[in-house]
Motif scaffolding. Structure first.
Motif, PDB file in Angstrom:
ATOM      1  N   ALA A  57       0.639  -1.429  -0.068  1.00 27.23           N
ATOM      2  CA  ALA A  57      -0.107  -0.015  -0.066  1.00 27.23           C
ATOM      3  C   ALA A  57       0.906   1.269   0.003  1.00 27.23           C
ATOM      4  O   ALA A  57       0.313   2.445   0.004  1.00 27.23           O
ATOM      5  CB  ALA A  57      -0.946   0.019   1.122  1.00 27.23           C
ATOM      6  N   SER A  58       2.209   1.151   0.191  1.00 23.59           N
ATOM      7  CA  SER A  58       3.269   2.431   0.214  1.00 23.59           C
ATOM      8  C   SER A  58       3.567   2.580  -1.479  1.00 23.59           C
ATOM      9  O   SER A  58       4.521   3.459  -1.565  1.00 23.59           O
ATOM     10  CB  SER A  58       4.140   2.197   1.031  1.00 23.59           C
ATOM     11  N   SER A  59       2.781   1.942  -2.355  1.00 23.03           N
ATOM     12  CA  SER A  59       3.122   2.215  -3.615  1.00 23.03           C
ATOM     13  C   SER A  59       4.410   1.572  -4.094  1.00 23.03           C
ATOM     14  O   SER A  59       5.056   2.279  -4.777  1.00 23.03           O
ATOM     15  CB  SER A  59       2.777   3.612  -4.163  1.00 23.03           C
ATOM     16  N   SER A  60       4.899   0.752  -3.587  1.00 21.73           N
ATOM     17  CA  SER A  60       6.193   0.326  -3.770  1.00 21.73           C
ATOM     18  C   SER A  60       6.455  -1.293  -3.908  1.00 21.73           C
ATOM     19  O   SER A  60       5.123  -1.970  -3.541  1.00 21.73           O
ATOM     20  CB  SER A  60       7.205   0.532  -2.329  1.00 21.73           C
ATOM     21  N   LEU A  61       7.403  -1.651  -4.688  1.00 18.12           N
ATOM     22  CA  LEU A  61       7.603  -3.284  -4.745  1.00 18.12           C
ATOM     23  C   LEU A  61       8.835  -3.669  -4.081  1.00 18.12           C
ATOM     24  O   LEU A  61      10.015  -3.089  -4.278  1.00 18.12           O
ATOM     25  CB  LEU A  61       7.703  -3.415  -6.512  1.00 18.12           C
ATOM     26  N   GLU A  62       8.397  -4.482  -3.221  1.00 20.79           N
ATOM     27  CA  GLU A  62       9.678  -5.067  -2.295  1.00 20.79           C
ATOM     28  C   GLU A  62       9.890  -6.471  -2.883  1.00 20.79           C
ATOM     29  O   GLU A  62       9.101  -7.210  -2.895  1.00 20.79           O
ATOM     30  CB  GLU A  62       9.530  -5.079  -0.931  1.00 20.79           C
ATOM     31  N   CYS A  63      11.356  -6.915  -3.194  1.00 19.27           N
ATOM     32  CA  CYS A  63      11.728  -8.128  -3.598  1.00 19.27           C
ATOM     33  C   CYS A  63      12.584  -8.790  -2.609  1.00 19.27           C
ATOM     34  O   CYS A  63      13.611  -7.951  -2.201  1.00 19.27           O
ATOM     35  CB  CYS A  63      12.074  -8.244  -5.030  1.00 19.27           C
ATOM     36  N   TRP A  64      12.651 -10.051  -1.995  1.00 23.70           N
ATOM     37  CA  TRP A  64      13.413 -10.808  -1.567  1.00 23.70           C
ATOM     38  C   TRP A  64      13.911 -12.005  -2.423  1.00 23.70           C
ATOM     39  O   TRP A  64      13.158 -12.630  -3.148  1.00 23.70           O
ATOM     40  CB  TRP A  64      12.769 -11.235  -0.338  1.00 23.70           C
ATOM     41  N   ARG A  65      15.055 -12.569  -2.374  1.00 21.96           N
ATOM     42  CA  ARG A  65      15.533 -13.690  -3.011  1.00 21.96           C
ATOM     43  C   ARG A  65      15.343 -14.763  -1.844  1.00 21.96           C
ATOM     44  O   ARG A  65      15.654 -14.589  -0.681  1.00 21.96           O
ATOM     45  CB  ARG A  65      17.168 -13.648  -3.209  1.00 21.96           C
ATOM     46  N   LEU A  66      14.769 -15.760  -2.403  1.00 27.65           N
ATOM     47  CA  LEU A  66      14.160 -17.058  -1.752  1.00 27.65           C
ATOM     48  C   LEU A  66      15.330 -18.018  -1.591  1.00 27.65           C
ATOM     49  O   LEU A  66      15.681 -18.492  -2.620  1.00 27.65           O
ATOM     50  CB  LEU A  66      12.813 -17.583  -1.905  1.00 27.65           C
ATOM     51  N   PRO A  67      16.112 -18.275  -0.515  1.00 25.44           N
ATOM     52  CA  PRO A  67      17.171 -19.512  -0.549  1.00 25.44           C
ATOM     53  C   PRO A  67      16.506 -20.731  -0.828  1.00 25.44           C
ATOM     54  O   PRO A  67      15.236 -20.905  -0.793  1.00 25.44           O
ATOM     55  CB  PRO A  67      17.762 -19.019   0.755  1.00 25.44           C
ATOM     56  N   GLY A 124       7.235   3.433  -5.729  1.00 23.49           N
ATOM     57  CA  GLY A 124       6.246   3.998  -6.847  1.00 23.49           C
ATOM     58  C   GLY A 124       6.153   5.553  -6.436  1.00 23.49           C
ATOM     59  O   GLY A 124       6.514   6.127  -5.561  1.00 23.49           O
ATOM     60  N   ALA A 125       5.077   5.980  -7.052  1.00 23.89           N
ATOM     61  CA  ALA A 125       4.565   7.419  -6.721  1.00 23.89           C
ATOM     62  C   ALA A 125       3.603   7.627  -5.781  1.00 23.89           C
ATOM     63  O   ALA A 125       3.128   6.425  -5.372  1.00 23.89           O
ATOM     64  CB  ALA A 125       3.944   7.825  -7.935  1.00 23.89           C
ATOM     65  N   ALA A 126       3.547   8.562  -5.103  1.00 24.34           N
ATOM     66  CA  ALA A 126       2.689   8.993  -4.265  1.00 24.34           C
ATOM     67  C   ALA A 126       1.327   8.634  -4.519  1.00 24.34           C
ATOM     68  O   ALA A 126       0.650   8.930  -5.629  1.00 24.34           O
ATOM     69  CB  ALA A 126       2.625  10.311  -3.632  1.00 24.34           C
ATOM     70  N   ALA A 127       0.369   7.776  -3.584  1.00 27.61           N
ATOM     71  CA  ALA A 127      -0.864   7.678  -3.970  1.00 27.61           C
ATOM     72  C   ALA A 127      -2.031   8.707  -3.660  1.00 27.61           C
ATOM     73  O   ALA A 127      -1.698   9.715  -2.962  1.00 27.61           O
ATOM     74  CB  ALA A 127      -1.377   6.382  -3.022  1.00 27.61           C
ATOM     75  N   VAL A 128      -2.983   8.734  -4.331  1.00 31.10           N
ATOM     76  CA  VAL A 128      -3.957   9.937  -4.376  1.00 31.10           C
ATOM     77  C   VAL A 128      -5.017   9.559  -3.018  1.00 31.10           C
ATOM     78  O   VAL A 128      -5.560   8.554  -3.236  1.00 31.10           O
ATOM     79  CB  VAL A 128      -4.845  10.145  -5.526  1.00 31.10           C
ATOM     80  N   ALA A 133      -5.553  16.987  -6.482  1.00 32.69           N
ATOM     81  CA  ALA A 133      -5.646  15.614  -5.882  1.00 32.69           C
ATOM     82  C   ALA A 133      -4.624  15.742  -4.733  1.00 32.69           C
ATOM     83  O   ALA A 133      -3.680  16.169  -4.874  1.00 32.69           O
ATOM     84  CB  ALA A 133      -5.052  14.854  -6.966  1.00 32.69           C
ATOM     85  N   GLU A 134      -5.166  15.216  -3.573  1.00 30.86           N
ATOM     86  CA  GLU A 134      -4.498  15.182  -2.308  1.00 30.86           C
ATOM     87  C   GLU A 134      -3.854  13.875  -2.184  1.00 30.86           C
ATOM     88  O   GLU A 134      -4.213  12.841  -2.387  1.00 30.86           O
ATOM     89  CB  GLU A 134      -5.234  15.493  -1.226  1.00 30.86           C
ATOM     90  N   LEU A 135      -2.431  14.023  -2.118  1.00 35.71           N
ATOM     91  CA  LEU A 135      -1.349  12.722  -2.145  1.00 35.71           C
ATOM     92  C   LEU A 135      -1.352  12.347  -0.732  1.00 35.71           C
ATOM     93  O   LEU A 135      -1.314  13.151   0.082  1.00 35.71           O
ATOM     94  CB  LEU A 135      -0.337  13.125  -2.735  1.00 35.71           C
ATOM     95  N   THR A 176       1.444  12.019   0.818  1.00 30.25           N
ATOM     96  CA  THR A 176       2.924  12.746   1.198  1.00 30.25           C
ATOM     97  C   THR A 176       2.244  13.831   1.694  1.00 30.25           C
ATOM     98  O   THR A 176       3.109  14.560   2.358  1.00 30.25           O
ATOM     99  CB  THR A 176       3.559  12.974   0.209  1.00 30.25           C
ATOM    100  N   GLY A 177       0.938  14.283   1.680  1.00 31.29           N
ATOM    101  CA  GLY A 177       0.361  15.569   2.211  1.00 31.29           C
ATOM    102  C   GLY A 177       0.363  16.816   0.970  1.00 31.29           C
ATOM    103  O   GLY A 177      -0.281  17.930   1.373  1.00 31.29           O
ATOM    104  N   HIS A 178       0.986  16.452   0.033  1.00 29.43           N
ATOM    105  CA  HIS A 178       1.132  17.571  -0.977  1.00 29.43           C
ATOM    106  C   HIS A 178      -0.309  17.466  -1.743  1.00 29.43           C
ATOM    107  O   HIS A 178      -1.077  16.535  -1.763  1.00 29.43           O
ATOM    108  CB  HIS A 178       2.178  17.256  -2.029  1.00 29.43           C
ATOM    109  N   VAL A 179      -0.559  18.699  -2.588  1.00 31.12           N
ATOM    110  CA  VAL A 179      -1.772  18.776  -3.151  1.00 31.12           C
ATOM    111  C   VAL A 179      -1.387  19.127  -4.694  1.00 31.12           C
ATOM    112  O   VAL A 179      -0.456  19.862  -4.972  1.00 31.12           O
ATOM    113  CB  VAL A 179      -2.813  19.946  -2.767  1.00 31.12           C
ATOM    114  N   ALA A 180      -1.953  18.253  -5.688  1.00 29.39           N
ATOM    115  CA  ALA A 180      -1.415  18.617  -7.167  1.00 29.39           C
ATOM    116  C   ALA A 180      -2.578  18.883  -7.835  1.00 29.39           C
ATOM    117  O   ALA A 180      -3.652  18.673  -7.689  1.00 29.39           O
ATOM    118  CB  ALA A 180      -0.919  17.159  -7.864  1.00 29.39           C
TER     119      ALA A 180
END
Length: 184
Positions: A104-114, A133-137, A151-153, A155-159
């Motif tokens: 939900a943080s707009s990121s993709l996290e990857c782990w190598r599985l041994p 990723g970019a900030a979510a609306v 659009a309120e992001l 991050t608190g910014h407004v675009a």
């Protein structure tokens, strides 16, 4: 605790003669196994094999569930609630499988599985790859012109966006927490 249920089909049994005129209804599955690996709501599942699967929850925990051994093992923790899971197999190249978690943080996290993760699995540390990723609306509002949107992001910014050209015209900084905002 949140739980999973594994169902198995009932074997068909002869019907008593007094209900033979009733329409045939397929047998219902019956509960054959219950797992309780999560305390938070489960948001994503990924089948690894017919006897094991990954599950992820709102707390960011990813758990490896083994139905044969009736065990659940914490695999890793994402930084935010997990929305989707994917395991990219090594394809026979000898490299470890890659577990990718969209959060939900707009990121993709990857782990190598041994290779050990296909059996006895230790909890993995920090991800080997993070794609931010970019900030979510959070919310938005159309302006009276109907061609621009605020659009309120998260991050608190407004675009300010121009819809016909799909461009961001300006990004406004969030208000300072110190400002009184009362104009006094």
């Amino acid at each position: 605790m949140r739980w999973y249920a594994r169902f198995s089909s009932l074997t068909s049994q002869p019907e008593p003669s007094y209900i033979s005129s009733a329409p045939r209804v397929p047998p219902s599955p019956r509960l054959s196994q219950v797992l309780t690996p999560h305390a938070s709501p489960i948001f994503a599942l990924h089948e690894r094999s017919p006897s094991s699967f990954l599950s992820a929850d709102a707390a960011g925990e990813v758990v490896l569930n083994d139905l044969t051994a009736d065990t659940s093992t914490l695999l890793c923790r994402a930084a935010a609630p997990v929305l989707a899971l994917h395991v990219a197999a090594d394809g026979g190249s000898g490299e470890a499988d890659m577990l990718c978690v969209a959060s939900a943080s707009s990121s993709l996290e990857c782990w190598r599985l041994p290779a050990a993760s296909r059996g006895d699995t230790p909890t993995l540390g920090a991800p080997s790859l993070i794609l931010q990723g970019a900030a979510a609306v959070r919310r938005h509002a159309a302006l009276p012109s109907r061609v621009q949107v605020l659009a309120e992001l998260d991050t608190g910014h407004v675009a300010l966006w121009d819809l016909p050209t799909c461009t961001c015209i300006k990004v406004y900084d969030p208000p300072d927490a110190d400002s009184s905002g009362g104009g006094g």
